[in-house]
Design a protein around this motif. Structure first.
Motif, short mmCIF file in Angstrom:
data_model
loop_
_atom_site.label_atom_id
_atom_site.label_comp_id
_atom_site.label_asym_id
_atom_site.label_seq_id
_atom_site.Cartn_x
_atom_site.Cartn_y
_atom_site.Cartn_z
N LYS A 1 -1.44 -8.43 -9.73
CA LYS A 1 -0.39 -7.59 -10.31
C LYS A 1 -0.31 -6.26 -9.57
CE LYS A 1 0.81 -10.06 -13.97
NZ LYS A 1 2.15 -10.40 -14.36
N ARG A 2 -1.46 -5.68 -9.26
CA ARG A 2 -1.47 -4.39 -8.55
C ARG A 2 -0.86 -4.55 -7.16
NH1 ARG A 2 -3.07 0.74 -9.07
NH2 ARG A 2 -3.97 1.79 -7.27
N ILE A 3 -1.22 -5.62 -6.46
CA ILE A 3 -0.64 -5.87 -5.13
C ILE A 3 0.88 -6.03 -5.26
CG2 ILE A 3 -0.47 -7.57 -3.27
CD1 ILE A 3 -3.51 -8.09 -3.68
N ALA A 4 1.32 -6.77 -6.26
CA ALA A 4 2.76 -6.99 -6.46
C ALA A 4 3.48 -5.67 -6.74
CB ALA A 4 2.99 -7.96 -7.60
N ARG A 5 2.87 -4.79 -7.54
CA ARG A 5 3.49 -3.50 -7.82
C ARG A 5 3.61 -2.68 -6.54
NH1 ARG A 5 -0.13 -3.50 -12.51
NH2 ARG A 5 1.13 -4.19 -14.26
N MET A 6 2.57 -2.71 -5.71
CA MET A 6 2.61 -1.95 -4.45
C MET A 6 3.67 -2.49 -3.51
SD MET A 6 -1.32 -1.19 -3.65
CE MET A 6 -2.27 -0.13 -4.69
N LEU A 7 3.75 -3.81 -3.42
CA LEU A 7 4.78 -4.41 -2.56
C LEU A 7 6.17 -4.10 -3.09
CD1 LEU A 7 3.10 -7.84 -1.75
CD2 LEU A 7 3.43 -5.92 -0.19
N THR A 8 6.32 -4.04 -4.41
CA THR A 8 7.62 -3.70 -5.00
C THR A 8 8.02 -2.28 -4.64
OG1 THR A 8 7.20 -5.21 -6.84
CG2 THR A 8 8.88 -3.51 -7.18
N VAL A 9 7.09 -1.35 -4.76
CA VAL A 9 7.38 0.04 -4.40
C VAL A 9 7.72 0.13 -2.92
CG1 VAL A 9 6.36 2.35 -4.17
CG2 VAL A 9 6.02 1.04 -6.27
N LYS A 10 7.00 -0.61 -2.10
CA LYS A 10 7.26 -0.62 -0.65
C LYS A 10 8.68 -1.13 -0.38
CE LYS A 10 5.38 -2.69 3.54
NZ LYS A 10 4.43 -3.67 4.07
N ARG A 11 9.08 -2.20 -1.07
CA ARG A 11 10.42 -2.76 -0.88
C ARG A 11 11.50 -1.80 -1.40
NH1 ARG A 11 14.06 -4.68 1.99
NH2 ARG A 11 15.56 -6.02 1.00
N LYS B 1 3.30 5.46 -11.43
CA LYS B 1 3.47 6.84 -10.98
C LYS B 1 2.46 7.15 -9.87
CE LYS B 1 4.34 10.01 -14.06
NZ LYS B 1 4.18 11.00 -15.16
N GLU B 2 1.23 6.68 -10.06
CA GLU B 2 0.18 6.88 -9.06
C GLU B 2 0.54 6.18 -7.75
OE1 GLU B 2 -4.17 4.93 -8.58
OE2 GLU B 2 -3.80 5.94 -10.50
N ILE B 3 1.08 4.97 -7.84
CA ILE B 3 1.45 4.21 -6.64
C ILE B 3 2.60 4.89 -5.91
CG2 ILE B 3 2.48 2.04 -5.85
CD1 ILE B 3 0.84 0.64 -8.04
N ARG B 4 3.59 5.37 -6.66
CA ARG B 4 4.77 5.99 -6.03
C ARG B 4 4.43 7.30 -5.34
NH1 ARG B 4 7.98 3.48 -10.40
NH2 ARG B 4 9.32 1.99 -9.32
N GLU B 5 3.34 7.95 -5.75
CA GLU B 5 2.94 9.21 -5.11
C GLU B 5 2.36 8.97 -3.71
OE1 GLU B 5 0.23 10.96 -7.87
OE2 GLU B 5 1.83 11.65 -9.21
N LYS B 6 1.87 7.77 -3.45
CA LYS B 6 1.24 7.48 -2.16
C LYS B 6 2.28 7.27 -1.07
CE LYS B 6 -2.79 5.43 -4.26
NZ LYS B 6 -3.69 4.30 -4.30
N SER B 7 1.86 7.53 0.17
CA SER B 7 2.75 7.29 1.30
C SER B 7 2.74 5.79 1.63
CB SER B 7 2.29 8.09 2.52
OG SER B 7 1.06 7.58 2.98
N THR B 8 3.68 5.37 2.46
CA THR B 8 3.78 3.96 2.82
C THR B 8 2.54 3.49 3.57
OG1 THR B 8 6.17 4.24 2.98
CG2 THR B 8 5.26 2.24 3.92
N GLU B 9 1.99 4.34 4.43
CA GLU B 9 0.78 3.97 5.16
C GLU B 9 -0.40 3.78 4.21
OE1 GLU B 9 2.62 6.75 6.08
OE2 GLU B 9 3.71 5.64 7.62
N GLN B 10 -0.51 4.68 3.23
CA GLN B 10 -1.59 4.54 2.24
C GLN B 10 -1.41 3.26 1.43
OE1 GLN B 10 -1.05 8.22 0.13
NE2 GLN B 10 -2.75 9.23 1.23
N LEU B 11 -0.17 2.95 1.10
CA LEU B 11 0.10 1.70 0.36
C LEU B 11 -0.33 0.49 1.20
CD1 LEU B 11 3.58 2.12 -1.35
CD2 LEU B 11 1.36 1.96 -2.43
N ASN B 12 0.02 0.50 2.48
CA ASN B 12 -0.36 -0.62 3.35
C ASN B 12 -1.87 -0.78 3.42
OD1 ASN B 12 2.29 -1.25 3.93
ND2 ASN B 12 2.35 -0.04 5.81
N GLU B 13 -2.59 0.34 3.54
CA GLU B 13 -4.05 0.29 3.60
C GLU B 13 -4.63 -0.27 2.30
OE1 GLU B 13 -6.20 0.98 6.14
OE2 GLU B 13 -4.35 1.07 7.32
N GLU B 14 -4.09 0.19 1.18
CA GLU B 14 -4.61 -0.28 -0.11
C GLU B 14 -4.27 -1.75 -0.35
OE1 GLU B 14 -5.05 1.18 -4.72
OE2 GLU B 14 -4.21 2.53 -3.21
#
Length: 168
Positions: free
Chosen positions: A110-120, A66-79
């Protein structure tokens, strides 16, 4: 301490099933340890722990997603870049044989994979196909400016603060 029990099992023939089944026998050996107090303790601990710990783990994962999905794509890329830098620092610590938590490797991956999944998932919602996604990923990776990970920045700031105290 161990007991042996011999059992026989009848298997149907593998050939034509329309014909009457000709039984073939298999004799197996079963080895069981006899320790009633140990078995009771193991069955009790197994029955109590998995259900309670899995519920907690699922809640943490859902909260993190839920926390990851709230972030914007740019924020995800930075993280993602920051976490990959942290992962690199962990690898350096391991190669230098410094103390580190080995569980951090799995947690970060795992955290990186979750972020990449949300990005995809977001790319799929926009209608970006797999081939274009790979092309965009290559462009994004080439545009990344190398920078020190946050943990290294924090260490550098702490060292600078200590030097300032010593000089003052």
């Amino acid at each position: 301490m161990t007991s042996l029990s011999i059992s026989s099992v009848i298997f149907p023939a593998k050939s034509n099933l329309a014909k009457p089944l000709s039984p073939s026998t298999f004799h197996g050996v079963r080895v069981a340890h006899l320790c009633p107090t140990h078995r009771a303790a193991v069955s009790w601990s197994r029955a109590a722990s998995p259900s309670s710990s899995s519920v907690v783990m699922m809640a943490k994962k859902e909260e993190e997603l839920k926390e990851i999905r709230e972030k914007s794509t740019e924020q995800l890329n930075e993280e993602i870049v920051d976490l990959k830098g942290e992962l690199f620092m962990l690898r350096l610590q391991r190669s230098a044989r410094n103390e580190f938590k080995s569980s951090e490797f799995r947690r970060m991956r795992k955290r990186i994979a979750r972020m990449l999944t949300v990005k995809r998932e977001r790319e799929l919602e926009e209608g970006i196909n797999k081939r274009l996604s790979r092309k965009l990923d290559r462009k994004w990776k080439n545009s990344i400016v190398p920078r020190p990970p946050p943990s290294l920045k924090k260490l550098q700031e702490e060292e600078a603060a200590e030097e300032a105290k010593e000089s003052a």
